[in-house]
Design a protein around this motif. Structure first.
Motif, PDB file in Angstrom:
ATOM      1  N   ALA A   1      33.267  54.136  36.722  1.00 58.45           N
ATOM      2  CA  ALA A   1      31.920  54.023  36.160  1.00 58.45           C
ATOM      3  C   ALA A   1      31.029  53.045  36.919  1.00 58.45           C
ATOM      4  O   ALA A   1      29.821  53.012  36.698  1.00 58.45           O
ATOM      5  N   HIS A   2      31.632  52.230  37.781  1.00 61.72           N
ATOM      6  CA  HIS A   2      30.885  51.229  38.550  1.00 61.72           C
ATOM      7  C   HIS A   2      30.105  50.282  37.638  1.00 61.72           C
ATOM      8  O   HIS A   2      29.007  49.838  37.978  1.00 61.72           O
ATOM      9  N   ARG A   3      30.710  49.980  36.513  1.00 55.24           N
ATOM     10  CA  ARG A   3      30.128  49.015  35.569  1.00 55.24           C
ATOM     11  C   ARG A   3      30.783  47.662  35.847  1.00 55.24           C
ATOM     12  O   ARG A   3      31.649  47.196  35.099  1.00 55.24           O
ATOM     13  N   TYR A   4      30.389  47.029  36.941  1.00 59.46           N
ATOM     14  CA  TYR A   4      31.095  45.846  37.437  1.00 59.46           C
ATOM     15  C   TYR A   4      31.038  44.652  36.493  1.00 59.46           C
ATOM     16  O   TYR A   4      32.067  43.998  36.273  1.00 59.46           O
ATOM     17  N   PRO A   5      29.880  44.301  35.918  1.00 56.26           N
ATOM     18  CA  PRO A   5      29.868  43.149  35.003  1.00 56.26           C
ATOM     19  C   PRO A   5      30.786  43.351  33.799  1.00 56.26           C
ATOM     20  O   PRO A   5      31.529  42.446  33.405  1.00 56.26           O
ATOM     21  N   GLU A   6      30.739  44.550  33.215  1.00 59.16           N
ATOM     22  CA  GLU A   6      31.597  44.809  32.055  1.00 59.16           C
ATOM     23  C   GLU A   6      33.064  44.803  32.461  1.00 59.16           C
ATOM     24  O   GLU A   6      33.933  44.340  31.711  1.00 59.16           O
ATOM     25  N   SER A   7      33.357  45.310  33.665  1.00 64.26           N
ATOM     26  CA  SER A   7      34.729  45.284  34.161  1.00 64.26           C
ATOM     27  C   SER A   7      35.229  43.850  34.305  1.00 64.26           C
ATOM     28  O   SER A   7      36.381  43.538  33.967  1.00 64.26           O
ATOM     29  N   MET A   8      34.359  42.961  34.758  1.00 59.84           N
ATOM     30  CA  MET A   8      34.751  41.570  34.909  1.00 59.84           C
ATOM     31  C   MET A   8      35.048  40.917  33.565  1.00 59.84           C
ATOM     32  O   MET A   8      35.959  40.083  33.453  1.00 59.84           O
ATOM     33  N   VAL A   9      34.295  41.305  32.551  1.00 58.91           N
ATOM     34  CA  VAL A   9      34.566  40.770  31.206  1.00 58.91           C
ATOM     35  C   VAL A   9      35.976  41.153  30.763  1.00 58.91           C
ATOM     36  O   VAL A   9      36.729  40.325  30.230  1.00 58.91           O
ATOM     37  N   TYR A  10      36.349  42.402  31.012  1.00 56.32           N
ATOM     38  CA  TYR A  10      37.707  42.836  30.643  1.00 56.32           C
ATOM     39  C   TYR A  10      38.753  42.153  31.515  1.00 56.32           C
ATOM     40  O   TYR A  10      39.873  41.888  31.057  1.00 56.32           O
ATOM     41  N   ALA A  11      38.403  41.867  32.762  1.00 55.08           N
ATOM     42  CA  ALA A  11      39.346  41.158  33.631  1.00 55.08           C
ATOM     43  C   ALA A  11      39.629  39.755  33.093  1.00 55.08           C
ATOM     44  O   ALA A  11      40.773  39.273  33.135  1.00 55.08           O
ATOM     45  N   VAL A  12      38.583  39.096  32.579  1.00 60.83           N
ATOM     46  CA  VAL A  12      38.775  37.773  31.991  1.00 60.83           C
ATOM     47  C   VAL A  12      39.665  37.858  30.748  1.00 60.83           C
ATOM     48  O   VAL A  12      40.587  37.045  30.560  1.00 60.83           O
ATOM     49  N   ARG A  13      39.396  38.853  29.905  1.00 64.56           N
ATOM     50  CA  ARG A  13      40.239  39.047  28.717  1.00 64.56           C
ATOM     51  C   ARG A  13      41.687  39.290  29.127  1.00 64.56           C
ATOM     52  O   ARG A  13      42.622  38.750  28.526  1.00 64.56           O
ATOM     53  N   LEU A  14      41.863  40.096  30.162  1.00 67.46           N
ATOM     54  CA  LEU A  14      43.209  40.392  30.651  1.00 67.46           C
ATOM     55  C   LEU A  14      43.890  39.128  31.168  1.00 67.46           C
ATOM     56  O   LEU A  14      45.086  38.908  30.935  1.00 67.46           O
ATOM     57  N   PHE A  15      43.127  38.278  31.840  1.00 70.90           N
ATOM     58  CA  PHE A  15      43.699  37.040  32.373  1.00 70.90           C
ATOM     59  C   PHE A  15      44.226  36.152  31.252  1.00 70.90           C
ATOM     60  O   PHE A  15      45.308  35.566  31.358  1.00 70.90           O
ATOM     61  N   PHE A  16      43.466  36.048  30.155  1.00 71.54           N
ATOM     62  CA  PHE A  16      43.898  35.190  29.058  1.00 71.54           C
ATOM     63  C   PHE A  16      45.064  35.802  28.281  1.00 71.54           C
ATOM     64  O   PHE A  16      45.856  35.086  27.683  1.00 71.54           O
ATOM     65  N   VAL A  17      45.187  37.131  28.300  1.00 69.98           N
ATOM     66  CA  VAL A  17      46.327  37.780  27.649  1.00 69.98           C
ATOM     67  C   VAL A  17      47.580  37.648  28.500  1.00 69.98           C
ATOM     68  O   VAL A  17      48.676  37.350  28.010  1.00 69.98           O
ATOM     69  N   ASN A  18      47.426  37.869  29.813  1.00 64.10           N
ATOM     70  CA  ASN A  18      48.587  37.875  30.704  1.00 64.10           C
ATOM     71  C   ASN A  18      48.174  37.386  32.090  1.00 64.10           C
ATOM     72  O   ASN A  18      47.970  38.184  33.011  1.00 64.10           O
ATOM     73  N   PRO A  19      48.013  36.064  32.258  1.00 61.02           N
ATOM     74  CA  PRO A  19      47.575  35.548  33.567  1.00 61.02           C
ATOM     75  C   PRO A  19      48.532  35.894  34.695  1.00 61.02           C
ATOM     76  O   PRO A  19      48.109  36.130  35.825  1.00 61.02           O
ATOM     77  N   GLY A  20      49.838  35.916  34.406  1.00 64.51           N
ATOM     78  CA  GLY A  20      50.816  36.254  35.434  1.00 64.51           C
ATOM     79  C   GLY A  20      50.602  37.641  35.982  1.00 64.51           C
ATOM     80  O   GLY A  20      50.750  37.879  37.185  1.00 64.51           O
ATOM     81  N   PHE A  21      50.232  38.595  35.131  1.00 65.98           N
ATOM     82  CA  PHE A  21      49.982  39.972  35.564  1.00 65.98           C
ATOM     83  C   PHE A  21      48.816  40.006  36.545  1.00 65.98           C
ATOM     84  O   PHE A  21      48.883  40.670  37.589  1.00 65.98           O
ATOM     85  N   VAL A  22      47.742  39.296  36.212  1.00 68.84           N
ATOM     86  CA  VAL A  22      46.564  39.304  37.076  1.00 68.84           C
ATOM     87  C   VAL A  22      46.898  38.719  38.445  1.00 68.84           C
ATOM     88  O   VAL A  22      46.515  39.264  39.484  1.00 68.84           O
ATOM     89  N   LEU A  23      47.637  37.598  38.460  1.00 67.48           N
ATOM     90  CA  LEU A  23      47.944  36.942  39.734  1.00 67.48           C
ATOM     91  C   LEU A  23      48.949  37.730  40.565  1.00 67.48           C
ATOM     92  O   LEU A  23      48.827  37.836  41.782  1.00 67.48           O
ATOM     93  N   LYS A  24      49.946  38.301  39.894  1.00 66.22           N
ATOM     94  CA  LYS A  24      50.971  39.045  40.633  1.00 66.22           C
ATOM     95  C   LYS A  24      50.437  40.348  41.181  1.00 66.22           C
ATOM     96  O   LYS A  24      50.836  40.806  42.251  1.00 66.22           O
ATOM     97  N   LYS A  25      49.549  40.985  40.435  1.00 70.28           N
ATOM     98  CA  LYS A  25      49.029  42.270  40.888  1.00 70.28           C
ATOM     99  C   LYS A  25      48.000  42.118  41.996  1.00 70.28           C
ATOM    100  O   LYS A  25      47.680  43.064  42.693  1.00 70.28           O
ATOM    101  N   GLY A  26      47.453  40.907  42.150  1.00 70.41           N
ATOM    102  CA  GLY A  26      46.485  40.692  43.211  1.00 70.41           C
ATOM    103  C   GLY A  26      47.144  40.772  44.575  1.00 70.41           C
ATOM    104  O   GLY A  26      48.344  40.523  44.726  1.00 70.41           O
ATOM    105  N   LEU A  27      46.376  41.075  45.590  1.00 68.17           N
ATOM    106  CA  LEU A  27      46.921  41.146  46.939  1.00 68.17           C
ATOM    107  C   LEU A  27      47.297  39.754  47.412  1.00 68.17           C
ATOM    108  O   LEU A  27      46.672  38.746  47.066  1.00 68.17           O
ATOM    109  N   MET A  28      48.337  39.652  48.241  1.00 63.24           N
ATOM    110  CA  MET A  28      48.773  38.370  48.795  1.00 63.24           C
ATOM    111  C   MET A  28      47.613  37.737  49.576  1.00 63.24           C
ATOM    112  O   MET A  28      46.872  38.401  50.279  1.00 63.24           O
ATOM    113  N   GLY A  29      47.474  36.449  49.405  1.00 64.78           N
ATOM    114  CA  GLY A  29      46.428  35.748  50.123  1.00 64.78           C
ATOM    115  C   GLY A  29      45.079  35.785  49.456  1.00 64.78           C
ATOM    116  O   GLY A  29      44.106  35.251  49.988  1.00 64.78           O
ATOM    117  N   LYS A  30      44.989  36.425  48.266  1.00 64.95           N
ATOM    118  CA  LYS A  30      43.705  36.552  47.582  1.00 64.95           C
ATOM    119  C   LYS A  30      43.573  35.563  46.424  1.00 64.95           C
ATOM    120  O   LYS A  30      42.643  35.653  45.637  1.00 64.95           O
TER     121      LYS A  30
END
Length: 549
Positions: A261-290
């Motif tokens: 949908a290219h709804r980037y601001p709303e996507s970022m809001v969900y990314a923040v929610r995801l981080f607070f639910v499972n920060p390890g998931f967000v960090l592990k799924k990110g590319l190395m060096g990012k």
């Protein structure tokens, strides 16, 4: 109900009969003999497609044909087929998909276990006209022959309706498809069944899902995303108990908002929610060096949150301030200019004693028409004298036209209060899915009011009214509470000017950006961002905002 009988329900909409015929022939080729076939035509009023279907089905006397009077959506059509069926088992097939001959023969034995309510299977996906290069529907090695509620909550391991066979008694226990969902009704149905019954899978490709350029829900990414969001809210307690499921759902919504949908601001809001639910998931799924980029991104989010907090403080300070917003609209149908003042979503707010300050400001504008686009009351509130007092004063200024919002409709339609009659007794013109012809400064104006919520646009007469309304050649002024209509049903309607309410222009608004959040539209609502280049005006008023075409 006949024991062992399978009721096959095929819903059809905007398809050539040749495609429907392929689906029918794949059912008739089944090696399982005990079937009844029901085709539900959702094309609405008689047209070329329905005539083709009726003519084509003459060659299929064993098929029961049901035509819906209006286009009501796939789930209403499926529910209609369920209600008309008499089989012990219900199987679904979309009109653009195909079955393999042994599908039912291999699925029905799974119901020998009385606890099984749903049977699914592996399948193929193919590009239209290219059956030679099919790929598996479920990726190799991912198919699960058993699934329970928690597993389904974590991942939709069933999928499309075209593969499913359901025990009729399970539908009786759990209910039919939820027509309030814009999409993912199949996923929500499987969740509901699996809360009470077992699910069994046959790891053999037994159906073929066609990919083509025609009408498909997958062609509308925001419908799918909103479907996921509503499923998440509906099963919020279950998701909170299952961290893996909650993580996967938030990640799915976040990913689709960004990629589809290219709804980037709303996507970022969900990314923040995801981080607070499972920060390890967000960090592990990110590319190395990012990691540094993630940290910078989180800091940016924190800064944005601080800015939003500051904006919120200002909004709180402005709650008792009247703000006038002016818009100028040109039309070849208008001979002499006229002025409209729009009021919306006051929710019993008063400016001065008995709204004296508001009435004085409106009177000073010398409006030719006053348009009220709903939610002047609060739902479940029987003391709405504030609304009536305001209406009595406004009608002394000029003609007032009023369309109900969701807060008034709850009281009128569900609680059966007298709010509609009481408002009309003040002299206000209540527009209730109808239009009036009026003359203003020598202009012929067809002013109409659409009262329905978007999800019951067809069911409660909104579509019928609009189909008739747009035939007028005069200047069409439409009052409709819900701006979401202009993201879907009314987007291409030939309306000269529409005034809306409901979203308050965004519960929070920022300079140059506009609404940050709006009811039903989520974060950074697109309706408001594109209003400046659209042919309709949104009603994003703070209390007492005016409009001037």
């Amino acid at each position: 109900m006949e024991t062992g009988l399978v009721s096959v329900i095929i819903t059809t909409y905007k398809r050539e009969f040749s495609m429907l015929k392929e689906a029918l022939d794949s059912v008739l080729a089944q090696t399982y003999a005990r079937m009844e076939i029901i085709v539900v035509d959702d094309n609405g009023e008689k047209g070329e497609r329905s005539l083709q279907i009726e003519e084509g089905l003459k060659a299929y006397p064993q098929v029961r044909y049901i035509k819906l009077p209006d286009n009501s959506g796939a789930q209403v059509a499926r529910n209609t087929g369920i209600q008309a069926s008499s089989g012990e088992f219900i199987a679904f097939l979309d009109d653009d998909d195909l079955w393999e001959p042994k599908k039912l023969e291999m699925q029905i034995p799974c119901f020998e276990d009385p606890q099984v309510g749903l049977v699914f299977c592996q399948g193929y996906v193919f590009e239209d006209g290219d059956m030679e290069h099919r790929r598996l529907y479920h990726r190799e090695g991912t198919f699960k022959e058993t699934v329970d509620f928690d597993g389904m909550l974590e991942n939709d391991t069933v999928g499309t309706t075209s593969q499913a066979v359901v025990r009729r008694s399970a539908l009786d226990d759990c209910g039919m498809f939820d027509v309030a969902l814009p999409a993912r009704q199949d996923y929500e149905m499987w969740l509901r069944i699996l809360k009470r019954y077992k699910g069994a899978g046959v790891d053999v490709p037994l159906f073929n899902m066609r990919i083509h350029k025609g009408e498909r829900i997958t062609s509308h990414p925001m419908k799918g995303i909103r479907g996921y969001q509503k499923v998440y809210r509906k099963y919020k307690k279950d998701f909170k108990k299952n961290k893996a499921a909650r993580t996967n759902m938030l990640n799915e919504i976040c990913w689709r908002l960004w990629k589809q949908a290219h709804r980037y601001p709303e996507s970022m809001v969900y990314a923040v929610r995801l981080f607070f639910v499972n920060p390890g998931f967000v960090l592990k799924k990110g590319l190395m060096g990012k990691l540094r980029r993630v940290i910078k991104w989180l800091l940016a989010v924190l800064l944005s949150a601080l800015l939003l907090f500051a904006a919120w403080q200002k909004i709180q300070a402005d709650q008792n301030t009247l703000e006038l917003s002016f818009y100028h609209v040109k039309s070849e149908k208008v001979k002499e200019g006229f002025r409209i003042v729009q009021l919306s979503d006051l929710h019993l707010k008063e400016f001065g004693e008995k709204n004296r300050d508001l009435v004085e400001r409106v009177n000073a504008l010398s409006p030719d028409i006053i348009a009220v686009t709903g939610d002047m009351n609060m739902e479940h509130n029987d003391d709405y004298h504030v609304v009536l007092d305001l209406c009595r004063q406004l009608v002394e200024i000029t003609d007032v036209y009023y369309v109900m919002g969701n807060h008034e409709l709850v009281d009128y339609a569900h609680r059966k209060t007298g709010i509609r009659d009481d408002i009309e007794k003040t002299g206000v013109h209540m527009l209730f899915n109808h239009a009036e012809m009026i003359q203003v400064n020598g202009n012929e104006i067809c002013i109409g009011g659409l009262i329905n919520e978007p999800y019951n646009y067809v069911e409660y007469g909104g579509k019928k009214f609009m189909d008739e309304y747009v035939r007028s050649e005069d200047f069409k002024l439409l009052l409709v509470h819900y701006p979401e209509y202009f993201m879907g049903e009314l987007e291409d309607m030939p309306v000269d000017l529409a005034l809306c309410g409901h979203t308050h222009g965004g519960i929070v608004r920022l300079p140059y950006i506009g609404g940050v959040y709006a009811t039903e539209q989520g974060f950074f609502p697109p309706v408001h961002r594109r209003a400046a280049r659209s042919k309709w005006i949104r009603g994003h008023c703070q209390q007492g905002a005016g409009r001037e075409p």
